[in-house]
Design an enzyme around this catalytic site. Structure first.
Site, PDB file in Angstrom:
ATOM      1  N   ALA A 156     -90.020  15.779  64.423  1.00  0.00           N
ATOM      2  CA  ALA A 156     -89.678  17.247  64.790  1.00  0.00           C
ATOM      3  C   ALA A 156     -88.072  17.288  65.105  1.00  0.00           C
ATOM      4  O   ALA A 156     -87.709  17.813  66.164  1.00  0.00           O
ATOM      5  CB  ALA A 156     -90.289  17.704  66.109  1.00  0.00           C
ATOM      6  N   GLY A 157     -87.229  16.940  64.198  1.00  0.00           N
ATOM      7  CA  GLY A 157     -85.826  16.856  64.676  1.00  0.00           C
ATOM      8  C   GLY A 157     -84.923  17.937  63.624  1.00  0.00           C
ATOM      9  O   GLY A 157     -85.858  19.059  63.177  1.00  0.00           O
ATOM     10  N   SER A 169     -87.180  12.130  54.867  1.00  0.00           N
ATOM     11  CA  SER A 169     -85.979  11.449  55.354  1.00  0.00           C
ATOM     12  C   SER A 169     -85.160  10.952  54.168  1.00  0.00           C
ATOM     13  O   SER A 169     -85.710  10.832  52.976  1.00  0.00           O
ATOM     14  CB  SER A 169     -86.404  10.275  55.966  1.00  0.00           C
ATOM     15  OG  SER A 169     -87.345  10.535  57.123  1.00  0.00           O
ATOM     16  N   ALA A 178     -75.610  12.562  46.197  1.00  0.00           N
ATOM     17  CA  ALA A 178     -74.861  14.001  46.509  1.00  0.00           C
ATOM     18  C   ALA A 178     -74.189  13.821  47.891  1.00  0.00           C
ATOM     19  O   ALA A 178     -72.930  14.432  47.912  1.00  0.00           O
ATOM     20  CB  ALA A 178     -76.084  14.910  46.666  1.00  0.00           C
ATOM     21  N   ASN A 179     -74.638  13.208  48.772  1.00  0.00           N
ATOM     22  CA  ASN A 179     -73.774  12.981  50.039  1.00  0.00           C
ATOM     23  C   ASN A 179     -72.611  12.256  49.827  1.00  0.00           C
ATOM     24  O   ASN A 179     -71.436  12.376  50.320  1.00  0.00           O
ATOM     25  CB  ASN A 179     -74.542  12.262  51.069  1.00  0.00           C
ATOM     26  CG  ASN A 179     -75.534  13.349  52.074  1.00  0.00           C
ATOM     27  OD1 ASN A 179     -75.238  14.600  51.468  1.00  0.00           O
ATOM     28  ND2 ASN A 179     -76.259  12.927  52.819  1.00  0.00           N
ATOM     29  N   VAL A 201     -84.336  18.087  60.938  1.00  0.00           N
ATOM     30  CA  VAL A 201     -84.679  18.323  59.531  1.00  0.00           C
ATOM     31  C   VAL A 201     -86.137  19.167  59.456  1.00  0.00           C
ATOM     32  O   VAL A 201     -86.483  19.975  58.909  1.00  0.00           O
ATOM     33  CB  VAL A 201     -84.683  17.206  58.511  1.00  0.00           C
ATOM     34  CG1 VAL A 201     -85.495  17.440  57.085  1.00  0.00           C
ATOM     35  CG2 VAL A 201     -83.315  16.786  58.244  1.00  0.00           C
ATOM     36  N   CYS A 256     -75.331  12.113  58.599  1.00  0.00           N
ATOM     37  CA  CYS A 256     -75.780  11.597  57.320  1.00  0.00           C
ATOM     38  C   CYS A 256     -74.576  10.966  56.419  1.00  0.00           C
ATOM     39  O   CYS A 256     -74.885   9.793  55.991  1.00  0.00           O
ATOM     40  CB  CYS A 256     -76.065  12.790  56.556  1.00  0.00           C
ATOM     41  SG  CYS A 256     -77.425  13.674  57.390  1.00  0.00           S
TER      42      CYS A 256
HETATM   43  N1  NAD Z   1     -79.728  15.956  60.078  1.00  0.00           N
HETATM   44  C1  NAD Z   1     -79.610  16.663  58.864  1.00  0.00           C
HETATM   45  O1  NAD Z   1     -78.726  17.411  58.695  1.00  0.00           O
HETATM   46  C2  NAD Z   1     -80.206  15.856  57.917  1.00  0.00           C
HETATM   47  C3  NAD Z   1     -80.392  16.540  56.311  1.00  0.00           C
HETATM   48  C4  NAD Z   1     -80.878  15.857  55.307  1.00  0.00           C
HETATM   49  C5  NAD Z   1     -81.496  14.801  55.671  1.00  0.00           C
HETATM   50  N2  NAD Z   1     -81.665  14.137  56.850  1.00  0.00           N
HETATM   51  C6  NAD Z   1     -82.533  12.984  56.857  1.00  0.00           C
HETATM   52  O2  NAD Z   1     -83.562  13.317  57.345  1.00  0.00           O
HETATM   53  C7  NAD Z   1     -84.255  12.286  58.430  1.00  0.00           C
HETATM   54  C8  NAD Z   1     -84.378  13.048  59.795  1.00  0.00           C
HETATM   55  O3  NAD Z   1     -83.198  13.461  60.136  1.00  0.00           O
HETATM   56  P1  NAD Z   1     -83.170  14.376  61.411  1.00  0.00           P
HETATM   57  O4  NAD Z   1     -81.652  14.752  61.596  1.00  0.00           O
HETATM   58  O5  NAD Z   1     -84.138  15.366  61.441  1.00  0.00           O
HETATM   59  O6  NAD Z   1     -83.463  13.095  62.700  1.00  0.00           O
HETATM   60  P2  NAD Z   1     -83.675  13.582  64.196  1.00  0.00           P
HETATM   61  O7  NAD Z   1     -83.664  12.458  64.999  1.00  0.00           O
HETATM   62  O8  NAD Z   1     -83.377  14.815  64.579  1.00  0.00           O
HETATM   63  O9  NAD Z   1     -85.373  13.702  63.900  1.00  0.00           O
HETATM   64  C9  NAD Z   1     -86.328  12.723  63.691  1.00  0.00           C
HETATM   65  C10 NAD Z   1     -87.397  12.671  64.649  1.00  0.00           C
HETATM   66  O10 NAD Z   1     -88.365  11.749  64.137  1.00  0.00           O
HETATM   67  C11 NAD Z   1     -89.154  11.241  65.311  1.00  0.00           C
HETATM   68  N3  NAD Z   1     -89.819  10.036  65.007  1.00  0.00           N
HETATM   69  C12 NAD Z   1     -89.486   8.783  64.689  1.00  0.00           C
HETATM   70  N4  NAD Z   1     -90.468   7.887  64.193  1.00  0.00           N
HETATM   71  C13 NAD Z   1     -91.444   8.594  64.598  1.00  0.00           C
HETATM   72  C14 NAD Z   1     -92.666   8.374  64.343  1.00  0.00           C
HETATM   73  N5  NAD Z   1     -93.133   7.087  63.907  1.00  0.00           N
HETATM   74  N6  NAD Z   1     -93.915   9.083  64.442  1.00  0.00           N
HETATM   75  C15 NAD Z   1     -93.353  10.494  64.948  1.00  0.00           C
HETATM   76  N7  NAD Z   1     -92.222  10.737  65.152  1.00  0.00           N
HETATM   77  C16 NAD Z   1     -91.112   9.915  65.030  1.00  0.00           C
HETATM   78  C17 NAD Z   1     -88.196  11.168  66.310  1.00  0.00           C
HETATM   79  O11 NAD Z   1     -88.595  11.174  67.750  1.00  0.00           O
HETATM   80  C18 NAD Z   1     -87.084  12.078  66.161  1.00  0.00           C
HETATM   81  O12 NAD Z   1     -87.601  13.421  66.876  1.00  0.00           O
HETATM   82  C19 NAD Z   1     -83.181  11.320  58.263  1.00  0.00           C
HETATM   83  O13 NAD Z   1     -83.430  10.266  57.271  1.00  0.00           O
HETATM   84  C20 NAD Z   1     -81.903  11.921  57.799  1.00  0.00           C
HETATM   85  O14 NAD Z   1     -80.982  10.968  57.137  1.00  0.00           O
HETATM   86  C21 NAD Z   1     -81.034  14.819  57.710  1.00  0.00           C
HETATM   87  O1  UPG Z   2     -64.453  20.576  53.535  1.00  0.00           O
HETATM   88  C1  UPG Z   2     -64.839  19.932  54.191  1.00  0.00           C
HETATM   89  C2  UPG Z   2     -66.195  20.002  54.610  1.00  0.00           C
HETATM   90  C3  UPG Z   2     -66.514  19.362  55.643  1.00  0.00           C
HETATM   91  N1  UPG Z   2     -65.967  18.548  56.573  1.00  0.00           N
HETATM   92  C4  UPG Z   2     -66.671  17.889  57.752  1.00  0.00           C
HETATM   93  O2  UPG Z   2     -67.725  16.938  57.020  1.00  0.00           O
HETATM   94  C5  UPG Z   2     -68.760  16.953  57.837  1.00  0.00           C
HETATM   95  C6  UPG Z   2     -69.928  16.976  57.391  1.00  0.00           C
HETATM   96  O3  UPG Z   2     -70.412  18.504  56.935  1.00  0.00           O
HETATM   97  P1  UPG Z   2     -71.325  19.234  56.416  1.00  0.00           P
HETATM   98  O4  UPG Z   2     -71.601  18.514  54.988  1.00  0.00           O
HETATM   99  O5  UPG Z   2     -71.075  20.754  56.356  1.00  0.00           O
HETATM  100  O6  UPG Z   2     -72.431  19.200  57.353  1.00  0.00           O
HETATM  101  P2  UPG Z   2     -73.959  18.055  57.310  1.00  0.00           P
HETATM  102  O7  UPG Z   2     -75.036  18.697  58.235  1.00  0.00           O
HETATM  103  O8  UPG Z   2     -73.349  16.875  57.766  1.00  0.00           O
HETATM  104  O9  UPG Z   2     -74.360  18.206  55.967  1.00  0.00           O
HETATM  105  C7  UPG Z   2     -74.230  17.282  55.220  1.00  0.00           C
HETATM  106  O10 UPG Z   2     -75.140  16.124  55.360  1.00  0.00           O
HETATM  107  C8  UPG Z   2     -76.628  16.461  55.138  1.00  0.00           C
HETATM  108  C9  UPG Z   2     -77.497  15.392  55.716  1.00  0.00           C
HETATM  109  O11 UPG Z   2     -77.823  14.651  54.474  1.00  0.00           O
HETATM  110  C10 UPG Z   2     -76.925  16.859  53.534  1.00  0.00           C
HETATM  111  O12 UPG Z   2     -78.244  17.377  53.656  1.00  0.00           O
HETATM  112  C11 UPG Z   2     -76.047  18.022  53.279  1.00  0.00           C
HETATM  113  O13 UPG Z   2     -76.170  18.782  51.998  1.00  0.00           O
HETATM  114  C12 UPG Z   2     -74.495  17.751  53.640  1.00  0.00           C
HETATM  115  O14 UPG Z   2     -73.651  18.860  53.326  1.00  0.00           O
HETATM  116  C13 UPG Z   2     -68.618  17.634  59.093  1.00  0.00           C
HETATM  117  O15 UPG Z   2     -67.935  16.783  60.103  1.00  0.00           O
HETATM  118  C14 UPG Z   2     -67.288  18.651  58.701  1.00  0.00           C
HETATM  119  O16 UPG Z   2     -66.369  19.056  59.491  1.00  0.00           O
HETATM  120  C15 UPG Z   2     -64.618  18.293  56.310  1.00  0.00           C
HETATM  121  O17 UPG Z   2     -64.041  17.712  57.145  1.00  0.00           O
HETATM  122  N2  UPG Z   2     -64.027  19.199  55.348  1.00  0.00           N
END
Ligand code: NAD
Ligand code: UPG
Length: 483
Positions: free
Chosen positions: A9-10, A127, A219-220, A12, A272
């Site tokens: 429940a994070g 994830s 992509a990242n 994402v 990320c």
């Molecule tokens: N944060 C982002 O913007 C973003 C975007 C795209 C992808 N992701 C990827 O998504 C994944 C999750 O990221 P997040 O930012 O939501 O992390 P987060 O830390 O906010 O949330 C993860 C949650 O999973 C829970 N958890 C861990 N193990 C568990 C288990 N065995 N059973 C039940 N709950 C459990 C944790 O307690 C935590 O609340 C990562 O792989 C991350 O790389 C993150």
């Molecule tokens: O022109 C830019 C754009 C971003 N940033 C920095 O880059 C970091 C990441 O920014 P952003 O990508 O907007 O936020 P995230 O939430 O980290 O999102 C990235 O990481 C996620 C986790 O994987 C992906 O899902 C998204 O598509 C990807 O944009 C931040 O510190 C921004 O300040 C810069 O310095 N310059």
């Protein structure tokens, strides 16, 4: 009624499931987590994450077809589709430490799914995981051979924090990777049907599992590479008198390049980019692709260089010492419109300044004092573990003061470092701030937030990443020692 359960429940799991619940009223969505406090917060008026627009969606769906629960096993057992959105941190020890993804939480979730399931399920990788993870997960899911069938899909998430709800509402694309078998394709269609409630068909892209897994890392890597490219240029701009904003504008006007994601900064942060590139580097190394690994590693290297270059600018501008000087840190989150501090550039900059014995006064509109102190006390990579496993008692440092107002943070300060591009930092009364600072008063803008000319007119000595240098700073050393 189709039942969806999301483990994790994070940042994402919460928003993505809230969007599915909003758009698919006939689907029951339960988000589960091992962190009871996080679940309690999702069920309260104060959600555990700050994300514009999220409150309204959660309020509209909660207790209707969106539920948050810590009864993980029950809801997994009941579900038809199980999303797994748990932490996939960088390993801190053992094989691949500092680079490889730590799949401990993923594996424990997969084992639990296998143990509690009594019916066939689609298991969705939400994830970000190393390419080929689905193969390992398949083995774990089928290890106890109960005759239950699992289909693994890769459905990486592309939302960015601060704009998560908008990104989820109108995604550029939804990727779904599955096995190229009839059962695999059936599972792909079932998940595609969920997204088809609001995402146009041409944006729902299906492909093989490994392509979907790798596309997320790619992509990242591409996005972060753009930032490191413009940041590398910012260093050259400073030594030549070019302005990085003008250069980025000119470059971005080429329609093959495009204008977005070319803002120079003190460095990218967030949970990320660094983690996923290091993971990519490790996968390349494991596959004997040393040059490819080296290529992507440079993206992280330039990012580290940019942060130490910034600290170097601060210290060298201020007569080569910040010992005992009050420095205001405006912004601590890794970008605006989020309270998230994971891998924020502010942590490294603060560490650099604390190492030089500065007194820091930190203000961020969304980050709590407890979080800031915890971040400054934490070892690298420790942040990316479930909250209840991270040490909860932040060390008190006499060098750090956290305040709730930018004017308070800057009062009697020698310098200001702008670390996050919060809109409110653009509209501050800098004349008033200048009056209350020790002279000469310095501003180090890591986000190109302030109008440099206006600030100089007020009297500030200004450094803004990649902009023509203030005469004061021009002749001082630019390069940070190599990392
Ligand atoms: N944060 C982002 O913007 C973003 C975007 C795209 C992808 N992701 C990827 O998504 C994944 C999750 O990221 P997040 O930012 O939501 O992390 P987060 O830390 O906010 O949330 C993860 C949650 O999973 C829970 N958890 C861990 N193990 C568990 C288990 N065995 N059973 C039940 N709950 C459990 C944790 O307690 C935590 O609340 C990562 O792989 C991350 O790389 C993150
Ligand atoms: O022109 C830019 C754009 C971003 N940033 C920095 O880059 C970091 C990441 O920014 P952003 O990508 O907007 O936020 P995230 O939430 O980290 O999102 C990235 O990481 C996620 C986790 O994987 C992906 O899902 C998204 O598509 C990807 O944009 C931040 O510190 C921004 O300040 C810069 O310095 N310059």
């Amino acid at each position: 009624m189709v039942k969806i359960c999301c483990i994790g429940a994070g940042y994402v799991g919460g928003p993505t499931m809230a969007m599915i619940a909003l758009k698919c009223p006939e689907i029951e969505v339960v988000v589960v987590d091992i962190s009871v406090s996080r679940i309690n917060a999702w069920n309260s008026d104060r959600l555990p994450i700050f994300e514009p627009g999220l409150d309204d969606v959660v309020k509209a769906c909660r207790a209707r077809n969106l539920f948050f629960s810590s009864d993980v096993e029950k809801h997994v057992a009941d579900a038809d589709i199980v999303f797994v959105s748990v932490n996939t941190p960088t390993k801190t020890r053992g094989l691949g430490a500092g680079k490889a993804a730590d799949l401990t939480y993923w594996e424990s979730a997969a084992r639990m799914i296998a143990d509690v399931s009594k019916s066939d399920k689609i298991v969705v990788e939400k994830s970000t995981v190393p390419v080929k993870t689905a193969e390992a997960i398949e083995k774990i899911l089928t290890h106890n051979n109960k005759g239950i069938h699992f289909q693994i899909l890769s459905n990486p998430e592309f939302l960015a924090e601060g704009t998560a709800m908008e990104d989820l509402m109108r995604p550029d694309r939804v990727l779904i990777g599955g096995r190229e078998t009839p059962e695999g394709q059936k599972a792909v269609s079932a998940l595609a049907a969920v997204y088809a409630h609001w995402v146009p068909q041409d944006r729902i892209i299906t492909m093989n599992l490994w392509s979907a897994e790798l596309s997320k890392l790619a992509a990242n890597a591409f996005l972060a590479q753009r930032i490191s490219s413009v940041n590398a240029m910012s260093a050259l701009c400073e030594t030549t008198g070019a302005d990085v904003a003008e250069v980025a504008y000119a470059v971005g006007k080429d329609s093959r390049i495009g204008s977005r994601f070319l803002n120079s900064s003190v460095g990218f942060g967030g949970s990320c980019f660094q983690k996923d590139i290091l993971n990519l580097v490790y996968i390349c190394e494991c596959n004997g692709l040393t040059e490819v690994a080296h290529y992507w590693k440079q993206v992280v290297h330039i990012n580290d260089y940019q942060k130490s270059r910034f600290v170097n600018r601060v210290v060298s501008s201020m007569f080569n010492t910040v010992a005992g000087k009050k420095i205001a840190i405006l912004g601590f989150a890794f970008k605006k419109d989020t309270g998230d501090t994971r891998e924020t550039a502010a942590i490294d900059v603060c560490h650099g300044l604390l190492g030089d014995k500065a007194q820091l006064s930190i203000y961020d509109p969304q980050v709590t004092e407890d979080q800031i102190r915890r971040d400054l006390a934490m070892n690298k990579f420790d942040w990316d573990h479930p909250q209840h496993l991270v040490p909860s008692s932040p060390t008190a440092s006499k060098q750090v003061n956290v305040v709730w107002d930018a004017y308070e943070a800057t009062r009697n300060a020698h310098g200001i470092c702008i670390m996050t591009e919060w809109d409110e930092f653009k509209g501050l009364d800098y004349g008033r701030i200048y009056e209350n600072m020790v002279k000469p008063a310095f501003v180090f803008d890591g986000r190109n937030v302030v109008n440099v000319e206006e600030m100089r007119k007020i009297g500030f000595i200004v450094y803004s990443v990649g902009k023509p240098l203030d005469p004061w700073i021009k002749d001082l050393p630019a390069a940070a020692p190599s990392i």
